[in-house]
Design an enzyme around this catalytic site. Structure first.
Site, PDB file in Angstrom:
ATOM      1  N   GLU A 187       5.631 -12.436   0.559  1.00 46.94           N
ATOM      2  CA  GLU A 187       5.900 -11.389  -0.433  1.00 46.94           C
ATOM      3  C   GLU A 187       7.133 -10.603  -0.015  1.00 46.94           C
ATOM      4  OE1 GLU A 187       2.061  -9.197  -0.952  1.00 46.94           O
ATOM      5  OE2 GLU A 187       1.324 -10.891   0.192  1.00 46.94           O
ATOM      6  N   ARG A 223       0.794  -1.230   0.000  1.00 50.08           N
ATOM      7  CA  ARG A 223       0.000   0.000   0.000  1.00 50.08           C
ATOM      8  C   ARG A 223       0.825   1.278   0.000  1.00 50.08           C
ATOM      9  NH1 ARG A 223      -2.569  -4.016   2.547  1.00 50.08           N
ATOM     10  NH2 ARG A 223      -4.761  -4.322   2.028  1.00 50.08           N
ATOM     11  N   HIS A 227       3.230 -12.582  -5.860  1.00 52.53           N
ATOM     12  CA  HIS A 227       2.093 -12.775  -4.954  1.00 52.53           C
ATOM     13  C   HIS A 227       1.537 -14.199  -5.044  1.00 52.53           C
ATOM     14  CE1 HIS A 227      -1.358 -11.693  -2.549  1.00 52.53           C
ATOM     15  NE2 HIS A 227      -0.975 -10.428  -2.494  1.00 52.53           N
ATOM     16  N   ASP A 253      -1.157 -10.087   8.210  1.00 54.32           N
ATOM     17  CA  ASP A 253      -1.065  -9.372   6.940  1.00 54.32           C
ATOM     18  C   ASP A 253      -0.132  -8.193   7.203  1.00 54.32           C
ATOM     19  OD1 ASP A 253      -1.363  -8.197   4.500  1.00 54.32           O
ATOM     20  OD2 ASP A 253      -3.531  -7.904   4.618  1.00 54.32           O
ATOM     21  N   HIS A 258      -0.981  -2.412  -4.449  1.00 50.64           N
ATOM     22  CA  HIS A 258      -0.397  -3.247  -5.511  1.00 50.64           C
ATOM     23  C   HIS A 258      -0.431  -2.593  -6.893  1.00 50.64           C
ATOM     24  CE1 HIS A 258       0.164  -6.294  -2.583  1.00 50.64           C
ATOM     25  NE2 HIS A 258      -0.972  -6.935  -2.669  1.00 50.64           N
TER      26      HIS A 258
HETATM   27  C1  BGC Z   1      -1.993  -7.484   1.138  1.00 50.38           C
HETATM   28  C2  BGC Z   1      -3.371  -7.843   1.603  1.00 50.38           C
HETATM   29  C3  BGC Z   1      -4.243  -8.019   0.397  1.00 50.38           C
HETATM   30  C4  BGC Z   1      -3.650  -9.116  -0.439  1.00 50.38           C
HETATM   31  C5  BGC Z   1      -4.430  -9.455  -1.678  1.00 50.38           C
HETATM   32  C6  BGC Z   1      -1.496  -8.606   0.303  1.00 50.38           C
HETATM   33  O1  BGC Z   1      -0.219  -8.314  -0.178  1.00 50.38           O
HETATM   34  O2  BGC Z   1      -1.108  -7.203   2.197  1.00 50.38           O
HETATM   35  O3  BGC Z   1      -3.879  -6.867   2.479  1.00 50.38           O
HETATM   36  O4  BGC Z   1      -5.545  -8.331   0.750  1.00 50.38           O
HETATM   37  O5  BGC Z   1      -2.356  -8.775  -0.795  1.00 50.38           O
HETATM   38  O6  BGC Z   1      -4.969  -8.393  -2.280  1.00 50.38           O
END
Ligand code: BGC
Length: 306
Positions: free
Chosen positions: A270, A34, A133, A205, A59
């Site tokens: 990630e 983010r 991802h 997360d 993203h």
């Molecule tokens: C984020 C999550 C998100 C996910 C899929 C992750 O990298 O930290 O908050 O929901 O990606 O969108």
């Protein structure tokens, strides 16, 4: 029959459907995770991004690197299984400055290492944070919750977040918290603990700050599955890792073989720079200067144990 240890789809349609699936197996860019308020300032100029996650940008925006068509070419010269993707992200795409040429290669070595190498170069100063991802479930993509997977993360600290999952700026010690994975713990052991950070993210997360000695490829994390004996070790040149427990999966996406992808049915590792770094001058920088080479490597090392 093959066992898929990552979530994904049988055809391109799965990835391009609407609503968009949450980045299964995708290359994330220009900015992984983010950016708070969907804006940042660079060289005195403020850039506005897509608000695709509440007030924030996630993203790369609505049409990030996961949504574009890359050029692909096999690079067989090494004698290994290898594929190389390239993409030109034009100046202003998704609000980011500079024409950015980016390459991502995947190499499967004879030691069962999946090596992901990222490189990029821009013609103006810009920001960059790239990751992969993949959603792993070592028992199989449709095997249900990953709460019994056993995890180690080589990190003494993590970055706590606010309600929008933006780092508050604090670098918090994991010691004495459910975020301490310096010794192996099952994912589920403490995920339900009364902890403000776990509540805010509906599970794990978060961004863990890796303990590093230098700038090379170093051990980041290890996941093992007691049921199948399968193991992944993750090594990276990146300073941090986002460990996410699929908290936002709810069975609505049907993946390979039409199987529903359930809540906490997979986890992601990630490798990255910290989320929202462009708005935190004290975080390791994600600025890529014009003409400077961006270079990053992550390895997923697959093996088995008894
Ligand atoms: C984020 C999550 C998100 C996910 C899929 C992750 O990298 O930290 O908050 O929901 O990606 O969108």
């Amino acid at each position: 029959l093959p066992v898929y240890v990552v979530m994904g789809f049988d055809s391109l349609h799965g990835y391009t459907q609407f609503p968009p699936p949450p980045y299964f197996g995708a290359t994330i860019g220009r900015y992984a995770n983010r950016i708070g308020g969907a804006k940042f300032t660079l060289d005195g100029k403020t850039y506005t991004l897509d608000k695709n996650d509440g007030a924030n940008s996630l993203h790369g925006g609505f049409h990030g690197f996961d949504k574009v068509m890359w050029k692909a070419k096999p690079a067989v010269a090494t004698g290994l299984q290898n594929i190389e993707f390239s993409y030109l992200s034009k100046d202003g795409e998704e609000g980011y400055p500079g024409n950015l040429t980016v390459m991502v290669s995947y190499t499967l070595t004879n030691d069962n290492d999946l090596r992901i190498h990222y490189s990029a170069i821009a013609d103006q100063d810009t920001v960059i944070n790239l990751t992969n991802h993949s959603y792993f479930n070592l028992s199989g993509h449709d095997a249900g919750e990953i709460l019994d997977h056993v995890l180690t993360i080589n990190a003494d600290r993590f970055t706590p977040v606010d309600g929008g999952l933006i780092p508050t700026g604090e670098l918090r010690k994991v010691e004495g918290t459910p975020f301490d994975f310096r010794q192996p713990h099952s994912v589920g052991e403490r995920i339900g603990a009364k902890d403000e950070q776990l509540t805010l993210a509906s599970g794990y997360d978060h961004n863990w700050i890796l303990n590093r000695k230098g700038t090379g490829l170093e051990f980041a994390a290890r996941v093992s599955d007691p049921k199948s004996g399968r193991v992944i070790e993750c090594l990276t040149t990146e300073p941090a890792i986002q460990f996410y427990t699929g908290n936002f999966l709810d069975g609505s996406f049907k993946g390979k073989d039409g199987k529903p992808y359930v809540h906490r049915g997979a986890l992601t590792l990630e490798t990255q720079h910290y989320p929202d770094s462009p708005n935190h001058p004290d975080f390791p920088t994600t600025t890529l200067k014009a003409g400077q080479q961006f270079d990053s490597t992550t390895v997923f090392r697959f093996s088995t144990q008894q």
